[in-house]
Design an enzyme around this catalytic site. Structure first.
Site, PDB file in Angstrom:
ATOM      1  CB  CYS A 405       5.207   5.687  -2.228  1.00 13.39           C
ATOM      2  SG  CYS A 405       4.590   4.836  -0.924  1.00 13.39           S
ATOM      3  CG  HIS A 585       0.188   5.651  -3.311  1.00 15.78           C
ATOM      4  ND1 HIS A 585       1.501   5.435  -2.554  1.00 15.78           N
ATOM      5  CD2 HIS A 585       0.238   6.960  -3.167  1.00 15.78           C
ATOM      6  CE1 HIS A 585       1.725   6.404  -1.895  1.00 15.78           C
ATOM      7  NE2 HIS A 585       0.778   7.315  -2.115  1.00 15.78           N
TER       8      HIS A 585
END
Length: 731
Positions: A405, A585
């Site tokens: 991320c 995510h």
RNA sequence: GCUGCUGUAGCUCAGUCGGUAGAGUGCGUCCUUGGUAAGGACGAGGUCAUGGGUUCAAAUCCCAUCAGCAGCUCCA
């Protein structure tokens, strides 16, 4: 008199103090013998307690649980746990009792015991248990007040029980105990009427555990066992376990040459052999095509990133223990790192440097270009640390990336974003490294280097709901495409009592509400698991079981309002002002390693045509047909198939047997007859001989089956039943 | 990481009381040339996980390390 209503509606009258067992006796002696427990008002209760005690409702709606009912088995297993504890207390001195609940088909009991119990001790424990069962003594329930109970347990030297009454059971005024012969245990029950009902049991294993599941508490010995009302059922259960072990992906992975893990390469680092890699690549191709349809954009990022990047994201401080130590761009970094640790009084692996040693460190540091005069040789540890930390910061420190991320957040940031560009969906098969505890590693299911089918969606707050919905749809679609239907959805939310989470309560509530709403709207059954959230946001996890019934997280969709703040992500809104995007995510497979591991077990190694590493094997009848076999194989290869030929000088039967054992979906047998007509004799692994057909027909048939992603299984795998029933065992 | 158990041929496993290591399967060569789940013969393969110790002698007993298994704990 008391009125009792049976499930068929019949009402019978009984004496005031009548029990469920009395009711059973009134119907037949046989029923009474088989009655293990009862259900009243939805609660499973003792069959030997007076009904009047158990409910105020009249007539009493009574359901008898006999040895044929699954709920009765659970009651019996708990009783068996008591019997095991009783046997162990007879054989060992100073046994402290902790908890002894039922878990699926098994039960366990945790003991505080100085002598280690090993597998060699099982026979003697079982023999003692057998004696107890033979005596068929009843389980007798009695209750006591709080203070009395504490004194009672103290007199029995059961400290853990005392602690539990004072702690976990603080709000109980009256506590129940069960006595069986000389054995007494604080226990909520219920129990079966007497030990003689247990006809078959076996101690399965022993392992360590901790009091109340907390590693800082004292460690206990947990003995697992299983029990049945019938010897045949026990045998069937043990056979089922043996059968399930044959599906183990670690066994199949090595037999089918899918992957290997070699200690010389490193613990938890899997090597994908060609066949395993083929399955993985096929899955990756499949999902890449789907992502293209869903307007995702591919990206790539390197395997390392600066530690500061992960300090910003919060991963580095939060997961420090389960990351590989930082790498330094220059050896000077290692020197400083060593120095810092040496000075740290809490670091048990190092001893503080002597004045002499410190002077040498300083000399070395100056050679490496640090300003030696900054270092307070006579200063306190804190002052030294401050300087060393500054020096450390001058060095480049990298982390083997534990997460994708932060890299993707930087990619988002690399380009000025307008609300018109959103959502931005960045996808990457990102390989990450985590230093998982050695005891946790498990084949492909828990590894130290893994590749996530990762993507991060950056959207406006208004878009969150739709994006989340679409992403859930993607996960469901992907799982359904590979034939994995047996999963459980979990909403992992924040534990309000914990401080491990970042971000405001408001953001969390908002995010969790969104997840709940969408899951409900989409008609997805889910259970909420407080405390299971990531530190930056709540998530929806797709859970599946392995061949031993252990649960693993596969796909996950996570909502994150926090990283955009930490990375100061922005987009220009319609109002020409900067706004903060929201991040999602998501990884439908989770990791390629775990997903393939689960798939191997799901299919027991017998992959459907489109996924099978070796899809077709051509079997020439004899060497005379080798050339035609090669020709057929070559044409199939042109058709995009993964195909081999079996040219060994063996009989056809032997070649077929080998191909069946290798779990090849299709075998094409070719002999002189087929060669003459440009034909093949098709044999399907599942259906057997399908007869001779022209090569073109065979090609068309197999192509259709492959391209339609047809899933075929001989039998759907039966995971060992291990329903989580632990919560019901309060004491 | 913790508790317990395990480590012998590529794989599955024997190996008694401490006395120079064995089977099945797989692999290689040769014979065999076949019609839908095992044709035959011969052969190669082992620093008994690694390192110490005890002993005249260790696969075997002891200790440590490494790795695996089950459970606990952890899991971005």
């Amino acid at each position: 008199m008391i009125e009792v209503q049976l499930p068929d509606g019949t009402i019978v009258e009984k004496e005031d103090h009548a029990t469920a067992l009395d009711v059973a006796k009134g119907i037949s002696e046989g029923l009474a013998r088989a009655t293990a427990a009862a259900v009243i008002d939805g609660n499973t209760v003792d069959a030997m307690r007076p009904l009047a005690e158990l409910t105020d409702t009249r007539p009493v709606a009574l359901q008898l649980l006999t040895t044929r009912d699954a709920e009765a088995s659970a009651v019996m297993r708990h009783s068996c746990a008591h019997i095991m504890a009783r046997a162990i207390m007879r054989l060992y001195e100073g046994v402290g009792l902790a908890f002894g609940p039922v878990k699926g088909n098994t039960f366990y009991y945790d003991f505080d015991l100085a002598t280690p119990i090993s597998e060699d001790d099982f026979p003697k424990i079982e023999a003692e248990m057998k004696k107890i069962c033979k005596q068929a003594e009843p389980f007798e329930r009695f209750t006591m007040g709080r203070d009395e109970s504490i004194q009672f347990c103290a007199d029995l030297n059961q400290e853990l029980k005392v602690e539990h009454i004072q702690g976990g059971l603080a709000d109980h005024d009256s506590l129940s105990f069960y006595r069986q012969g000389e054995f007494v245990d604080l226990c909520r029950g219920p129990h079966i009427p007497h030990a003689g009902m247990i006809k078959a049991f076996k101690i399965l294993s022993v392992a360590g555990s901790h009091w109340k599941g907390d590693v800082s508490n004292r460690s206990l010995q947990r003995v697992y066992g299983t029990a049945f009302f019938d010897k045949k059922e026990l045998r069937a259960y043990l056979e089922q376990i043996e059968e399930a072990k044959k599906r183990d992906h670690r066994v199949l992975g090595s037999r089918l040459q899918l992957f290997t893990i070699n200690p010389d390469v490193g613990q938890g680092l899997c090597l994908w052999l060609p066949k395993g890699a083929t399955i993985r690549a096929t899955l990756e191709d499949f999902i890449k095509a789907e992502l293209l349809r869903r307007a995702y954009e591919p990206v790539y990022s390197p395997h390392i990133g600066r530690v500061e990047l992960y300090e910003t994201s919060g991963h580095f401080p939060y997961y420090r223990d389960s990351q590989f130590a930082p790498l330094f761009g220059h050896s000077a970094g290692q020197l400083v790192d060593y120095w810092i640790r040496a000075l740290d009084p809490n670091d048990e692996e190092t001893t503080p440097p002597t004045a002499d040693e410190e002077q040498k460190l300083l000399d070395a540091a100056m050679v490496m270009g640090f300003k030696g005069e900054e270092f307070p040789l006579q200063g306190s540890v804190e002052e030294k640390h401050t300087v060393l930390r500054n020096w450390e910061k001058l060095q480049e420190r990298y982390l083997l990336k534990p997460m994708n991320c932060p890299h993707h957040a930087m990619m988002y940031k690399a380009i000025p974003r307008s609300y018109r560009d959103l959502p931005v969906r960045l996808a990457e098969f990102g390989t990450v490294y985590r230093h998982e505890q050695s005891g946790e590693l498990n084949g492909l299911l828990r590894v130290r280097g893994l590749t996530q089918d990762d993507a991060h969606l950056f959207c406006t707050p208004e878009q969150v709901e739709q994006e989340f919905k679409d992403t859930l749809g993607l996960v469901k679609y992907v799982l359904q495409a590979v034939g994995l239907e047996d999963y459980r959805v979990q909403l992992s939310s924040k534990d309000p009592g914990s401080d491990k989470y970042v971000g405001s309560d408001e953001l969390w509530e908002n995010a969790q509400d969104t997840l709940r709403r969408v899951l409900t709207e989409e008609g997805i059954d889910f259970v909420e698991a407080p405390g299971e959230a990531a530190f930056y946001g709540p998530k929806t996890d797709f859970m599946v079981k392995d061949c031993l019934g252990r649960e693993w997280q596969l796909g996950t969709v996570q909502l994150d309002y926090n990283l955009p703040i930490r990375f100061e992500l922005e987009y220009t809104g319609r109002d020409n002002k900067p706004h903060r995007p929201v991040m999602i995510h998501r990884a439908p497979f989770g990791s390629m390693e775990r997903f393939v591991g689960v798939l191997i077990e799901h299919f027991a190694g017998a992959f459907p045509l489109w996924l099978a590493p070796e899809q077709i094997r051509v079997l020439p009848l004899s060497e005379k047909s080798d050339d035609y076999a090669k020709d057929v194989a070559s044409k199939l290869r042109t058709g995009g198939f993964r195909v081999t030929t079996d040219l060994q000088s063996a009989k056809l039967q032997a070649k077929i047997r080998q191909a069946q054992l290798d779990l090849i979906p299709y075998m094409l047998v070719v002999g002189p007859k087929e060669a003459e007509q440009n034909a093949v004799a098709v044999r399907c692994r599942i259906d057997g001989d399908l007869g001779v057909m022209s090569f073109d027909d065979a090609l068309a048939k197999l192509t259709a089956e492959r391209d339609n992603l047809v899933i075929r299984q001989v039998a759907s795998p039966t995971a060992l039943a291990t329903d989580e029933g632990e919560a019901s065992n309060e004491y």
